[in-house]
Design a protein around this motif. Structure first.
Motif, PDB file in Angstrom:
ATOM      1  N   ILE A   1     -11.441  -8.010  -1.912  1.00 27.47           N
ATOM      2  CA  ILE A   1     -12.669  -8.581  -2.453  1.00 27.47           C
ATOM      3  C   ILE A   1     -13.453  -7.568  -3.281  1.00 27.47           C
ATOM      4  CG2 ILE A   1     -14.182  -8.039  -0.493  1.00 27.47           C
ATOM      5  CD1 ILE A   1     -15.320 -10.906  -0.825  1.00 27.47           C
ATOM      6  N   ALA A   2     -13.219  -6.285  -3.020  1.00 25.52           N
ATOM      7  CA  ALA A   2     -13.928  -5.238  -3.766  1.00 25.52           C
ATOM      8  C   ALA A   2     -13.127  -4.734  -4.952  1.00 25.52           C
ATOM      9  CB  ALA A   2     -14.255  -4.070  -2.831  1.00 25.52           C
ATOM     10  N   SER A   3     -12.028  -5.438  -5.286  1.00 28.03           N
ATOM     11  CA  SER A   3     -11.100  -4.897  -6.269  1.00 28.03           C
ATOM     12  C   SER A   3     -10.889  -5.842  -7.435  1.00 28.03           C
ATOM     13  CB  SER A   3      -9.753  -4.608  -5.597  1.00 28.03           C
ATOM     14  OG  SER A   3      -8.817  -4.150  -6.539  1.00 28.03           O
ATOM     15  N   THR A   4     -10.540  -5.256  -8.580  1.00 33.12           N
ATOM     16  CA  THR A   4     -10.167  -6.033  -9.759  1.00 33.12           C
ATOM     17  C   THR A   4      -8.660  -6.028  -9.963  1.00 33.12           C
ATOM     18  OG1 THR A   4     -10.362  -4.118 -11.228  1.00 33.12           O
ATOM     19  CG2 THR A   4     -12.344  -5.442 -10.867  1.00 33.12           C
ATOM     20  N   ASN A   5      -7.941  -5.292  -9.123  1.00 33.27           N
ATOM     21  CA  ASN A   5      -6.498  -5.135  -9.273  1.00 33.27           C
ATOM     22  C   ASN A   5      -5.799  -5.521  -7.973  1.00 33.27           C
ATOM     23  OD1 ASN A   5      -7.916  -2.475  -8.571  1.00 33.27           O
ATOM     24  ND2 ASN A   5      -5.851  -2.178  -7.737  1.00 33.27           N
ATOM     25  N   ILE A   6      -4.471  -5.424  -7.956  1.00 31.94           N
ATOM     26  CA  ILE A   6      -3.699  -5.643  -6.739  1.00 31.94           C
ATOM     27  C   ILE A   6      -2.895  -4.386  -6.434  1.00 31.94           C
ATOM     28  CG2 ILE A   6      -3.582  -8.149  -6.879  1.00 31.94           C
ATOM     29  CD1 ILE A   6      -0.881  -7.951  -8.189  1.00 31.94           C
ATOM     30  N   THR A   7      -2.628  -4.164  -5.135  1.00 34.24           N
ATOM     31  CA  THR A   7      -1.919  -2.973  -4.680  1.00 34.24           C
ATOM     32  C   THR A   7      -0.657  -3.386  -3.946  1.00 34.24           C
ATOM     33  OG1 THR A   7      -3.977  -1.721  -4.434  1.00 34.24           O
ATOM     34  CG2 THR A   7      -2.066  -0.934  -3.208  1.00 34.24           C
ATOM     35  N   SER A   8       0.461  -2.802  -4.317  1.00 38.01           N
ATOM     36  CA  SER A   8       1.708  -3.028  -3.592  1.00 38.01           C
ATOM     37  C   SER A   8       1.945  -1.871  -2.632  1.00 38.01           C
ATOM     38  CB  SER A   8       2.884  -3.161  -4.557  1.00 38.01           C
ATOM     39  OG  SER A   8       3.141  -1.935  -5.218  1.00 38.01           O
ATOM     40  N   LEU A   9       2.452  -2.184  -1.444  1.00 38.15           N
ATOM     41  CA  LEU A   9       2.782  -1.193  -0.426  1.00 38.15           C
ATOM     42  C   LEU A   9       4.244  -1.342  -0.058  1.00 38.15           C
ATOM     43  CD1 LEU A   9      -0.308  -1.613   1.953  1.00 38.15           C
ATOM     44  CD2 LEU A   9      -0.044  -0.001   0.064  1.00 38.15           C
ATOM     45  N   ILE A  10       4.993  -0.252  -0.106  1.00 35.64           N
ATOM     46  CA  ILE A  10       6.428  -0.264   0.189  1.00 35.64           C
ATOM     47  C   ILE A  10       6.649   0.143   1.636  1.00 35.64           C
ATOM     48  CG2 ILE A  10       8.666   0.754  -0.373  1.00 35.64           C
ATOM     49  CD1 ILE A  10       7.570  -1.168  -2.483  1.00 35.64           C
ATOM     50  N   ASN A  11       7.427  -0.680   2.332  1.00 35.21           N
ATOM     51  CA  ASN A  11       7.736  -0.492   3.743  1.00 35.21           C
ATOM     52  C   ASN A  11       8.916   0.469   3.880  1.00 35.21           C
ATOM     53  OD1 ASN A  11       8.262  -0.741   6.484  1.00 35.21           O
ATOM     54  ND2 ASN A  11       8.125  -2.986   6.487  1.00 35.21           N
ATOM     55  N   GLY A  12       8.639   1.646   4.454  1.00 38.46           N
ATOM     56  CA  GLY A  12       9.695   2.632   4.650  1.00 38.46           C
ATOM     57  C   GLY A  12      10.101   2.790   6.095  1.00 38.46           C
ATOM     58  N   GLY A  13       9.647   1.874   6.956  1.00 39.70           N
ATOM     59  CA  GLY A  13       9.993   1.948   8.367  1.00 39.70           C
ATOM     60  C   GLY A  13      11.224   1.134   8.686  1.00 39.70           C
ATOM     61  N   ASN A  14      11.152   0.414   9.759  1.00 38.59           N
ATOM     62  CA  ASN A  14      12.222  -0.509  10.133  1.00 38.59           C
ATOM     63  C   ASN A  14      11.619  -1.671  10.894  1.00 38.59           C
ATOM     64  OD1 ASN A  14      12.128   0.372  13.038  1.00 38.59           O
ATOM     65  ND2 ASN A  14      12.818   2.293  12.098  1.00 38.59           N
ATOM     66  N   ILE A  15      12.417  -2.719  11.085  1.00 38.04           N
ATOM     67  CA  ILE A  15      11.896  -3.916  11.748  1.00 38.04           C
ATOM     68  C   ILE A  15      11.417  -3.561  13.149  1.00 38.04           C
ATOM     69  CG2 ILE A  15      12.517  -6.175  12.684  1.00 38.04           C
ATOM     70  CD1 ILE A  15      14.370  -6.540  10.300  1.00 38.04           C
ATOM     71  N   GLY A  16      10.180  -3.904  13.432  1.00 36.33           N
ATOM     72  CA  GLY A  16       9.575  -3.558  14.711  1.00 36.33           C
ATOM     73  C   GLY A  16       8.771  -2.283  14.644  1.00 36.33           C
ATOM     74  N   ASN A  17       8.996  -1.493  13.615  1.00 38.41           N
ATOM     75  CA  ASN A  17       8.215  -0.269  13.407  1.00 38.41           C
ATOM     76  C   ASN A  17       7.939  -0.119  11.919  1.00 38.41           C
ATOM     77  OD1 ASN A  17       6.866   2.141  13.960  1.00 38.41           O
ATOM     78  ND2 ASN A  17       8.743   3.357  13.777  1.00 38.41           N
ATOM     79  N   ASP A  18       7.317  -1.154  11.361  1.00 38.36           N
ATOM     80  CA  ASP A  18       7.050  -1.189   9.929  1.00 38.36           C
ATOM     81  C   ASP A  18       5.998  -0.151   9.570  1.00 38.36           C
ATOM     82  OD1 ASP A  18       8.424  -3.950   8.998  1.00 38.36           O
ATOM     83  OD2 ASP A  18       7.525  -4.201  10.979  1.00 38.36           O
ATOM     84  N   SER A  19       6.258   0.570   8.479  1.00 40.04           N
ATOM     85  CA  SER A  19       5.341   1.630   8.076  1.00 40.04           C
ATOM     86  C   SER A  19       5.338   1.743   6.558  1.00 40.04           C
ATOM     87  CB  SER A  19       5.755   2.964   8.703  1.00 40.04           C
ATOM     88  OG  SER A  19       4.859   3.987   8.338  1.00 40.04           O
ATOM     89  N   MET A  20       4.167   1.591   5.971  1.00 36.69           N
ATOM     90  CA  MET A  20       4.047   1.676   4.529  1.00 36.69           C
ATOM     91  C   MET A  20       3.998   3.140   4.101  1.00 36.69           C
ATOM     92  SD  MET A  20       4.141  -1.450   3.782  1.00 36.69           S
ATOM     93  CE  MET A  20       4.474  -2.603   5.110  1.00 36.69           C
ATOM     94  N   ILE A  21       4.871   3.498   3.158  1.00 37.84           N
ATOM     95  CA  ILE A  21       5.007   4.916   2.807  1.00 37.84           C
ATOM     96  C   ILE A  21       4.577   5.231   1.379  1.00 37.84           C
ATOM     97  CG2 ILE A  21       6.815   5.325   4.510  1.00 37.84           C
ATOM     98  CD1 ILE A  21       8.856   5.111   2.211  1.00 37.84           C
ATOM     99  N   THR A  22       4.597   4.249   0.478  1.00 35.22           N
ATOM    100  CA  THR A  22       4.151   4.473  -0.897  1.00 35.22           C
ATOM    101  C   THR A  22       3.357   3.262  -1.368  1.00 35.22           C
ATOM    102  OG1 THR A  22       6.153   3.533  -1.896  1.00 35.22           O
ATOM    103  CG2 THR A  22       6.148   5.921  -1.457  1.00 35.22           C
TER     104      THR A  22
END
Length: 746
Positions: free
Chosen positions: A274-295
């Protein structure tokens, strides 16, 4: 097309007006090209889903606009590599009322998209409707407030802020639909795991458990869209307690799309804030059950044209160009601010569905094929070139110009214009062409909410303009063209006669007291109508700045369940030599009044507070004229989304105490009558596969029951919540209409 008619049943057997929605009248957008779907009604802040509406094996399009909670339906013609949609409003009648957000997703793996939406009981919860379609689209409410086991406690509602859009997706790859949504108290994402596969071996149920309060180990900023990665979780999944520094609610609004961006079988996310004019993508570098966004890509897609819109993007992933690849559609999720004329961004997927590459195409997807005048649309019929063919002019709140942020609030500038559409058809077959989006150079006034009224104020034989606006005053433009010539307007007064109605003046010029001199009526934000009588002459009008009557007819169009304001937009016109009034309102309903002539100091009679029984969106404007020489008034309805719909006048449909059949082969049985606890409705087989809509109205005209079917169908309607009284049951197909009266007597 479908027929609708006024339903002032009290002491009435035949309604005064009948109308058919007509989307077939052609409108040119320039010298050689036509709008494909001109009469859709505008778009501002849209959400997109796909579903097969007509069972032809091709996914059609659902568009939900938060500015007015408007649902529009499109049929996909299926042309390969093309966005090929025809507007078809009939299908919207099969959907429940939707508020705040809408996602279509198949939760029970039957190949039919179900509805996930803001709860019918609480704006912070989820309702689910199961798709039970057979030969027509049908939905059944299966979860009023979707629940999950949380912190060891079953039956707790899954919270989704009404300003958010969650992700409904298979996060763990087991085949059932999970849910990602932001935590009520903070800036972390909750993961609600669907246990249907684990418990039942199938995906047929909605059994959820809170798996983690910090899915992906990332955190949104408190007052910005900045995202921090590799964050520890202050909310243990097995406890409702949070660390001391996280007790203050901070989450304000986000939209989430779960999507595999790099073909590793892990769900990444794209987030709008709501505070943004853009969108951000997050890449999941974890694994299923331990998802973790790394970039992250904070200006996604930075490899192409990065998205940038004034506020709070909503993100949707569906194939809109028939190439079997899902594309990216983005539109503002903030219904209070939008680049209203160009607010739907389309990125074509040139990669694969599990490793998409998004190529920017346009920022006015669908909008470039409809009449859309930005934010707000106020239609008025006016023969501008004196050729005896009725043209129309569209006022608006304005086209978005620019925005700025001040103390976390967004403020925007808008420029109001008048758009002129010339009738280039014939007296019996109108066709229109857009001539200009800035008729009479009104944009130079730098006002908001320009609302035009036409009439000969100076008695020289041509029609002048009064323009209302957000400050409550009136601008007067004199027509200097002379009788029989195309209009030519010159600004004469920026504060005509000192008239000031407070906020949002919506004028009409009309000889209301029938003394052959033009008077002025003005609607306003309060929802009333003010009357200014001309005490001068035909050629030298005199209007006092004090209204002759500051609450004409005791008219009020406020719906107190929505707001304390009405935003009245009056349309007086003559019917059989008597004045009647249609008045638009903030809530979208059109109010219908009679008993006007000779009663300017009394109370007008309210015939119907929901004329037409259809929802064209909030802040409606209405104009009526006979434009096709058939003796019936036609109607334009504008709305806050910036578009307009056309309704052709027809012979009024008989909708009263007696029964009506315009085709003797089209009838039905209704019993028992009088009824007590139930009433049975039997519908015989019709020729062909016709869609039948069954509706029940109470004696005041309020719609209290709707069903749709095809072929031989029997319904048993539960009357336990019906009061004693007279009810009207109606059946409608595209071409036929029938009614029966029945009585509930307990």
């Amino acid at each position: 097309m479908f027929i609708v008619a006024s339903s002032g049943f009290s002491q009435r057997t035949i309604p005064d007006f009948g109308f058919i929605r007509n989307d077939s009248i052609k409108v040119k957008k320039d010298a050689s090209n036509y709008f494909r779907n001109p009469w859709v009604g505008g778009f501002n802040s849209c959400q997109f889903s796909e579903i097969d509406l007509n069972f032809d094996g091709i996914k059609d399009l659902i568009v939900f606009d938060r500015s007015g909670n408007r649902l529009t339906t499109y049929i996909n013609k299926g042309t390969a590599n093309n966005a090929d949609y025809d507007f078809n409003p009939v299908y919207k009648n099969y959907f429940p009322e939707i508020y705040s957000w809408l996602l279509l997703a198949d939760y029970n793996c039957d190949g039919k998209e179900d509805i996930f939406t803001s709860s019918v009981l609480s704006s912070g919860a989820i309702s689910v409707y199961k798709n039970i379609s057979d030969t027509i689209i049908k939905f059944q409410l299966v979860e009023t407030m979707l629940k999950a086991t949380q912190y060891g406690n079953p039956g707790i509602e899954i919270f989704v802020s009404s300003g958010d859009i969650p992700a409904v997706s298979d996060i763990d790859g087991d085949g059932d639909l999970d849910i990602l949504t932001f935590h009520l108290l903070g800036n972390y994402m909750q993961y609600f795991k669907n246990l249907s596969k684990e418990l039942n071996g199938n995906c047929d149920s909605l059994t959820y458990e809170l798996e983690t309060n910090c899915w992906g180990h990332f955190r949104e900023g408190d007052t910005s869209s900045a995202i921090a990665l590799n964050q520890s979780c202050p909310y243990p999944a097995n406890s409702s307690r949070e660390s001391n520094n996280e007790r203050k609610p901070r989450h304000t609004g986000s939209t989430t799309l779960a999507i595999d961006l790099n073909n590793d079988n892990l769900k990444d996310v794209i987030i709008g804030d709501i505070a943004s004019t853009n969108i951000t993508s997050l890449i999941n570098g974890g694994n299923i059950g331990n998802d973790s966004m790394i970039t992250q890509d904070a200006n996604f897609p930075s490899y192409d044209t990065s998205l940038k819109m004034v506020s709070y993007p909503g993100i949707f992933y569906l194939d809109v160009d028939n190439d079997s690849l899902k594309d990216l559609i983005v539109s503002p999720n903030d219904y209070t601010v939008s680049e209203n004329f160009k607010s739907i961004w389309f990125y074509k997927n040139t990669g694969t569905n599990n490793q998409p590459v998004f190529d920017f195409q346009t920022n006015d997807f669908l909008q470039n094929e409809i009449i859309d005048v930005g934010e707000g649309c106020y239609p008025v019929f006016f023969d501008y070139n004196c050729d005896s063919l009725m043209d129309f002019v569209l006022g608006n709140y304005g086209y978005w110009d620019s925005s700025y942020k001040y103390y976390e609030n967004i403020y925007s500038y808008y420029t109001s214009n008048l758009a002129l559409f010339e009738n280039t058809g014939t007296k019996s077959n109108p066709e229109f062409k857009l001539i200009t989006r800035d008729f009479a150079n009104v944009s130079s006034l730098k006002i908001k909410s320009a609302y035009p009224a036409f009439g000969d104020l100076d008695g020289d034989g041509d029609e002048d303009i009064l323009i209302g606006n957000s400050d409550g005053k009136l601008y007067y433009y004199e027509n200097t063209a002379g009788t029989g010539n195309p209009a030519s307007f010159v600004l004469n007064s920026a504060n005509y006669s000192g008239i000031d109605v407070g906020d949002y003046s919506t004028p009409q010029i009309i000889d209301l007291n029938r003394d052959s001199k033009p008077d002025i009526v003005v609607g306003c934000k309060k929802g009333t109508i003010l009357y200014f009588q001309n005490t001068g002459t035909t050629t030298s009008p005199v209007f006092s700045s004090t209204p002759t009557n500051n609450k004409l007819g005791n008219v009020s169009v406020i719906d107190s369940s929505i707001t304390n304001y009405g935003y009245s937009t009056p349309c007086f016109f003559e019917d059989s030599s008597e004045y009647v009034l249609f008045c638009g309102s903030y809530g979208g309903a059109i109010f219908y009044y009679k008993n006007i002539d000779g009663n300017l100091n009394g109370n007008f009679t309210l015939i119907d507070s929901a004329f037409l029984k259809i929802n064209e969106g909030m802040k409606t404007g209405v104009s009526c004229k006979n434009i096709n020489n058939d003796n019936y008034p036609d109607m334009l309805i504008g709305n806050y989304a910036g578009g307009v719909s056309f309704f052709k006048g027809v012979n009024p449909t008989f909708m009263g105490i007696k029964e009506f059949k315009n085709d003797l082969s089209f009838t039905f049985n209704l019993y028992p009558n009088p009824a007590n606890n139930i009433v049975n409705i039997d519908i015989p087989q019709l020729s062909g596969n016709k869609i039948i809509i069954v509706s029940i109205y109470n004696f005041l005209g309020k719609n209290i029951f709707n069903k749709s079917s095809s072929g031989t169908v029997s319904y048993t309607v539960d009357l336990s919540n019906f009061s004693n009284g007279i009810y009207i049951c109606t059946l409608r197909t595209e071409n036929n209409f029938a009614t029966k009266k029945f009585v509930v007597l307990k």
